[in-house]
Design a protein around this motif. Structure first.
Motif, PDB file in Angstrom:
ATOM      1  N   ILE A  33       0.840  -1.191   0.000  1.00  0.00           N
ATOM      2  CA  ILE A  33       0.000   0.000   0.000  1.00  0.00           C
ATOM      3  C   ILE A  33       0.880   1.247   0.000  1.00  0.00           C
ATOM      4  O   ILE A  33       1.820   1.362   0.768  1.00  0.00           O
ATOM      5  CB  ILE A  33      -0.931   0.018   1.227  1.00  0.00           C
ATOM      6  CG1 ILE A  33      -1.951  -1.129   1.139  1.00  0.00           C
ATOM      7  CG2 ILE A  33      -1.654   1.353   1.339  1.00  0.00           C
ATOM      8  CD1 ILE A  33      -2.822  -1.252   2.364  1.00  0.00           C
ATOM      9  N   GLU A  87      -1.107   9.956  -1.494  1.00  0.00           N
ATOM     10  CA  GLU A  87      -2.079  11.027  -1.367  1.00  0.00           C
ATOM     11  C   GLU A  87      -2.516  11.246   0.078  1.00  0.00           C
ATOM     12  O   GLU A  87      -3.463  11.962   0.341  1.00  0.00           O
ATOM     13  CB  GLU A  87      -3.303  10.720  -2.247  1.00  0.00           C
ATOM     14  CG  GLU A  87      -2.961  10.589  -3.720  1.00  0.00           C
ATOM     15  CD  GLU A  87      -4.168  10.237  -4.558  1.00  0.00           C
ATOM     16  OE1 GLU A  87      -5.249  10.063  -3.984  1.00  0.00           O
ATOM     17  OE2 GLU A  87      -4.019  10.151  -5.786  1.00  0.00           O
ATOM     18  N   GLU A  88      -1.818  10.618   1.010  1.00  0.00           N
ATOM     19  CA  GLU A  88      -2.207  10.701   2.414  1.00  0.00           C
ATOM     20  C   GLU A  88      -1.495  11.883   3.083  1.00  0.00           C
ATOM     21  O   GLU A  88      -0.462  11.725   3.740  1.00  0.00           O
ATOM     22  CB  GLU A  88      -1.872   9.381   3.125  1.00  0.00           C
ATOM     23  CG  GLU A  88      -2.332   9.290   4.554  1.00  0.00           C
ATOM     24  CD  GLU A  88      -3.744   9.771   4.765  1.00  0.00           C
ATOM     25  OE1 GLU A  88      -3.943  10.501   5.743  1.00  0.00           O
ATOM     26  OE2 GLU A  88      -4.650   9.450   3.992  1.00  0.00           O
ATOM     27  N   GLU A 108      -8.303  -2.913   3.449  1.00  0.00           N
ATOM     28  CA  GLU A 108      -7.090  -2.397   2.814  1.00  0.00           C
ATOM     29  C   GLU A 108      -7.361  -1.622   1.536  1.00  0.00           C
ATOM     30  O   GLU A 108      -6.462  -0.965   1.004  1.00  0.00           O
ATOM     31  CB  GLU A 108      -6.122  -3.548   2.531  1.00  0.00           C
ATOM     32  CG  GLU A 108      -5.518  -4.151   3.789  1.00  0.00           C
ATOM     33  CD  GLU A 108      -4.735  -5.421   3.517  1.00  0.00           C
ATOM     34  OE1 GLU A 108      -4.477  -5.700   2.328  1.00  0.00           O
ATOM     35  OE2 GLU A 108      -4.396  -6.138   4.463  1.00  0.00           O
ATOM     36  N   THR A 109      -8.606  -1.675   1.034  1.00  0.00           N
ATOM     37  CA  THR A 109      -8.916  -0.959  -0.210  1.00  0.00           C
ATOM     38  C   THR A 109      -8.807   0.549  -0.053  1.00  0.00           C
ATOM     39  O   THR A 109      -8.632   1.268  -1.034  1.00  0.00           O
ATOM     40  CB  THR A 109     -10.336  -1.302  -0.697  1.00  0.00           C
ATOM     41  OG1 THR A 109     -11.291  -0.991   0.335  1.00  0.00           O
ATOM     42  CG2 THR A 109     -10.445  -2.770  -1.052  1.00  0.00           C
ATOM     43  N   GLY A 110      -8.915   1.053   1.173  1.00  0.00           N
ATOM     44  CA  GLY A 110      -8.799   2.503   1.337  1.00  0.00           C
ATOM     45  C   GLY A 110      -8.758   2.979   2.768  1.00  0.00           C
ATOM     46  O   GLY A 110      -8.803   4.185   3.013  1.00  0.00           O
ATOM     47  N   PHE A 111      -8.645   2.049   3.708  1.00  0.00           N
ATOM     48  CA  PHE A 111      -8.725   2.438   5.115  1.00  0.00           C
ATOM     49  C   PHE A 111      -7.464   2.108   5.920  1.00  0.00           C
ATOM     50  O   PHE A 111      -7.269   2.644   7.003  1.00  0.00           O
ATOM     51  CB  PHE A 111      -9.928   1.763   5.777  1.00  0.00           C
ATOM     52  CG  PHE A 111     -11.237   2.113   5.128  1.00  0.00           C
ATOM     53  CD1 PHE A 111     -11.849   3.325   5.375  1.00  0.00           C
ATOM     54  CD2 PHE A 111     -11.844   1.237   4.233  1.00  0.00           C
ATOM     55  CE1 PHE A 111     -13.049   3.660   4.768  1.00  0.00           C
ATOM     56  CE2 PHE A 111     -13.046   1.551   3.623  1.00  0.00           C
ATOM     57  CZ  PHE A 111     -13.651   2.771   3.886  1.00  0.00           C
ATOM     58  N   GLU A 151     -14.437  11.766   2.726  1.00  0.00           N
ATOM     59  CA  GLU A 151     -14.747  10.663   3.638  1.00  0.00           C
ATOM     60  C   GLU A 151     -15.907  10.978   4.577  1.00  0.00           C
ATOM     61  O   GLU A 151     -16.494  10.076   5.156  1.00  0.00           O
ATOM     62  CB  GLU A 151     -13.516  10.288   4.450  1.00  0.00           C
ATOM     63  CG  GLU A 151     -13.041  11.344   5.410  1.00  0.00           C
ATOM     64  CD  GLU A 151     -11.821  10.913   6.200  1.00  0.00           C
ATOM     65  OE1 GLU A 151     -11.598  11.480   7.282  1.00  0.00           O
ATOM     66  OE2 GLU A 151     -11.090  10.016   5.724  1.00  0.00           O
ATOM     67  N   ASN A 185     -16.261   9.469  -6.671  1.00  0.00           N
ATOM     68  CA  ASN A 185     -15.725   8.652  -5.586  1.00  0.00           C
ATOM     69  C   ASN A 185     -16.345   7.268  -5.657  1.00  0.00           C
ATOM     70  O   ASN A 185     -17.556   7.107  -5.504  1.00  0.00           O
ATOM     71  CB  ASN A 185     -16.034   9.298  -4.228  1.00  0.00           C
ATOM     72  CG  ASN A 185     -15.263   8.641  -3.094  1.00  0.00           C
ATOM     73  OD1 ASN A 185     -15.255   7.429  -2.947  1.00  0.00           O
ATOM     74  ND2 ASN A 185     -14.618   9.457  -2.266  1.00  0.00           N
ATOM     75  N   TYR A 196     -16.272   4.873  -3.668  1.00  0.00           N
ATOM     76  CA  TYR A 196     -16.795   4.315  -2.420  1.00  0.00           C
ATOM     77  C   TYR A 196     -18.285   4.575  -2.237  1.00  0.00           C
ATOM     78  O   TYR A 196     -18.923   3.918  -1.418  1.00  0.00           O
ATOM     79  CB  TYR A 196     -16.008   4.860  -1.228  1.00  0.00           C
ATOM     80  CG  TYR A 196     -14.649   4.227  -1.114  1.00  0.00           C
ATOM     81  CD1 TYR A 196     -14.493   2.948  -0.607  1.00  0.00           C
ATOM     82  CD2 TYR A 196     -13.511   4.906  -1.550  1.00  0.00           C
ATOM     83  CE1 TYR A 196     -13.241   2.355  -0.523  1.00  0.00           C
ATOM     84  CE2 TYR A 196     -12.264   4.321  -1.474  1.00  0.00           C
ATOM     85  CZ  TYR A 196     -12.138   3.051  -0.955  1.00  0.00           C
ATOM     86  OH  TYR A 196     -10.909   2.467  -0.883  1.00  0.00           O
ATOM     87  N   LYS A 199     -16.665   7.245   5.422  1.00  0.00           N
ATOM     88  CA  LYS A 199     -15.655   6.795   6.369  1.00  0.00           C
ATOM     89  C   LYS A 199     -16.130   5.585   7.173  1.00  0.00           C
ATOM     90  O   LYS A 199     -15.338   4.700   7.517  1.00  0.00           O
ATOM     91  CB  LYS A 199     -15.301   7.945   7.317  1.00  0.00           C
ATOM     92  CG  LYS A 199     -14.233   7.629   8.333  1.00  0.00           C
ATOM     93  CD  LYS A 199     -13.957   8.844   9.203  1.00  0.00           C
ATOM     94  CE  LYS A 199     -12.880   8.550  10.230  1.00  0.00           C
ATOM     95  NZ  LYS A 199     -12.594   9.748  11.076  1.00  0.00           N
ATOM     96  N   SER A 222     -15.891   1.264   6.765  1.00  0.00           N
ATOM     97  CA  SER A 222     -14.956   0.364   7.433  1.00  0.00           C
ATOM     98  C   SER A 222     -15.609  -0.328   8.626  1.00  0.00           C
ATOM     99  O   SER A 222     -15.341  -1.501   8.906  1.00  0.00           O
ATOM    100  CB  SER A 222     -13.721   1.132   7.898  1.00  0.00           C
ATOM    101  OG  SER A 222     -14.093   2.209   8.754  1.00  0.00           O
TER     102      SER A 222
END
Length: 508
Positions: free
Chosen positions: A31, A35-36, A133-136, A263, A282, A284, A327, A330
């Motif tokens: 991962i 962008e974090e 793990e896809t985005g969290f 989020e 987005n 999600y 958000k 998860s």
């Protein structure tokens, strides 16, 4: 025919099944954190705590006397220490270690629900972890939330099934950890316990003990409630006391934040959002609805008789939360997917012959060697990936130039939120950063800066009045910022640095 029969009767030993755990572990190791941008304010917070202690007034921006609660101070310290010793690789190691513990408690919880069916437990726990793990799964305080919530579920399930009162004594300790690691989600510990409390009340009222509960239901209820009270009281063991506990009440539900931060937006089926005047997409949004539909369909198809009350309440709770904002998807993954181990346990049956299969010692030794080699390979890949992550080269060059060439000690700096976190880490004080809730009047007790920024970005606030109010000496602006056109055409500012996406302006 004998060969065919042998193939049909072949059962891979448990050791082979355990290799599946390396799928989510390996995925976690690759991962990237490109962008974090939130990591920079976390590292800055951790550094500040270790050097100066716990701030009561925000020391990081151009604003004065903003009351401040560092609600994730312990997470920040952990990330900063890891980053200090091993850089980006250190952050990757922290995420992987936490993910490893998450995977372990996912598996233990599923084993409880499936009557020790390790096949379905491995599948469900690995699948849930992969979805996270896809985005969290990233270096943010939320990874500690997932770990502590999975431990709470495991503890409550052991308590409910096996009448183990002593195991609840771990919960106050988890409460202290949660309030200091990430106080805004502290109340989630209680929400994840609530379905078990309701189930115990149902057992008492109907006098029909649930699965694993036979006697002493009343005592169990009193014991759980007393533990929850103690969890609340020990939650006061933090640098900010009751303010930390109430932090969530002043930080969530704000209109401007919900309209600006992806989020925090409610999931949309079309995945289309309007953010700062621009249409964004987005994945999600639609993914939330697809996942909810898929999981609920499995509950309906595979439930044996009536759905177990505590899992039904958990499903309803996390579904509602996931529909409030992206958000919380998860939480749906943890609270809705893991209980499927109970309903799907007969899908992968384990017979007695399979349990009795044993590997020769030389095969076990080879298996251990394989595990060691896979671990080493995973760490090497993780190191290779992490050195290419957190790519802030472009903005770093601009900030380097600004620090080197600016002689103005009283710099009044404007940045966008994402850039703001990085410049704070570099020792500069910006107008705003990614800690959106800090800029709410409900928290800082002074001014609604985030509302002002929102109105300015949507051109509902006169740009010139905004510039006159703060008298910025320097501005770091991207071409997508609505303020860019006003500043670039102003006679009061000149460009001193320009890169592909960012320009730095200085007041003449």
């Amino acid at each position: 025919m004998k060969i065919i029969n042998k193939i049909k009767n072949y059962h891979p030993p448990r050791y082979i099944w355990y290799l599946y755990f390396f799928i989510p572990i390996f995925i976690c190791s690759i991962i990237k954190f490109d962008e974090e941008m939130d990591i920079w304010f976390l590292l800055n917070h951790g550094k500040y705590v270790l050097n100066h202690g716990f701030p009561l007034i925000d020391p990081f921006t151009i604003h004065h006397n903003f009351q401040f609660v560092m609600q994730q101070w312990l997470s920040s310290v952990i990330f900063f220490v890891a980053h200090s010793f091993l850089g980006r690789f250190g952050l990757s190691i922290i995420v992987q270690l936490i993910n490893l513990f998450i995977l372990y408690f996912f598996y233990k919880f599923c084993m409880l629900l499936s009557d020790n069916n390790y096949k379905i437990s491995i599948i469900i726990s690995c699948l849930t972890d992969l979805l996270l793990e896809t985005g969290f799964m990233m270096p943010r305080p939320q990874i500690f939330d997932y770990l502590l919530l999975s431990i709470v579920l495991y503890i409550m399930e052991v308590f409910y099934q096996k009448r183990n009162n002593k195991i609840l004594l771990w919960l106050p300790f988890l409460s202290v950890l949660q309030i200091n690691l990430h106080s805004s989600t502290w109340f989630m510990l209680f929400l994840f316990m609530l379905p078990y409390v309701v189930s115990l009340l149902k057992d008492k009222i109907l006098k029909t003990p649930g699965r694993g509960v036979k006697k002493g239901v009343s005592k169990k209820i009193y014991y759980v409630i007393s533990i929850m009270i103690s969890m609340f009281l020990v939650g006061l063991i933090n640098p900010y006391g009751i303010k930390n506990i109430l932090y969530v009440t002043t930080s969530y539900g704000n209109f401007y934040i919900n309209q600006s931060i992806c989020e925090m937006m409610a999931p949309r089926l079309d995945g289309i959002y309007l953010r700062f005047g621009y249409i964004t997409h987005n994945i999600y949004g639609p993914f939330t609805y697809i996942l909810i539909f898929f999981v609920i369909s499995i509950y309906i198809i595979y439930k044996k008789g009536k759905i177990t009350l505590r899992y039904f309440l958990l499903l309803v709770g996390v579904t509602v939360l996931s529909l409030l904002n992206i958000k919380n998807l998860s939480l749906f993954m943890i609270g809705a997917i893991l209980p499927l181990a109970l309903y799907l346990k007969d899908f992968f049956k384990i017979d007695q012959k399979e349990n009795n299969i044993k590997l020769p010692n030389h095969i076990k030794s080879r298996f251990k060697i394989i595990i060691i080699l896979l671990t080493i390979y995973t760490l090497i890949i993780s190191y290779s990936v992490s050195t290419k992550s957190m790519n802030v080269v472009e903005i770093k060059n601009g900030v380097d130039f600004l620090i080197k060439n600016s002689k103005n000690k009283k710099m009044i700096l404007y940045t966008e939120p994402g850039i703001g976190s990085y410049v704070e880490y570099r020792g500069l004080k910006p107008y705003i950063d990614t800690r959106a809730e800090i800029f709410l009047k409900a928290n800082n007790k002074k001014e609604d800066i985030f509302k002002e920024y929102y109105l300015m970005e949507h051109q509902l606030l006169d740009h010139q009045k905004f510039l006159n109010k703060y008298q910025f000496t320097h501005l770091i602006i991207s071409k997508t910022d609505t303020l860019y056109k006003t500043v670039s055409t102003s006679k009061d500012y000149q460009v001193i640095y320009r890169d592909t996406n960012y320009s730095i302006f200085k007041k003449k």
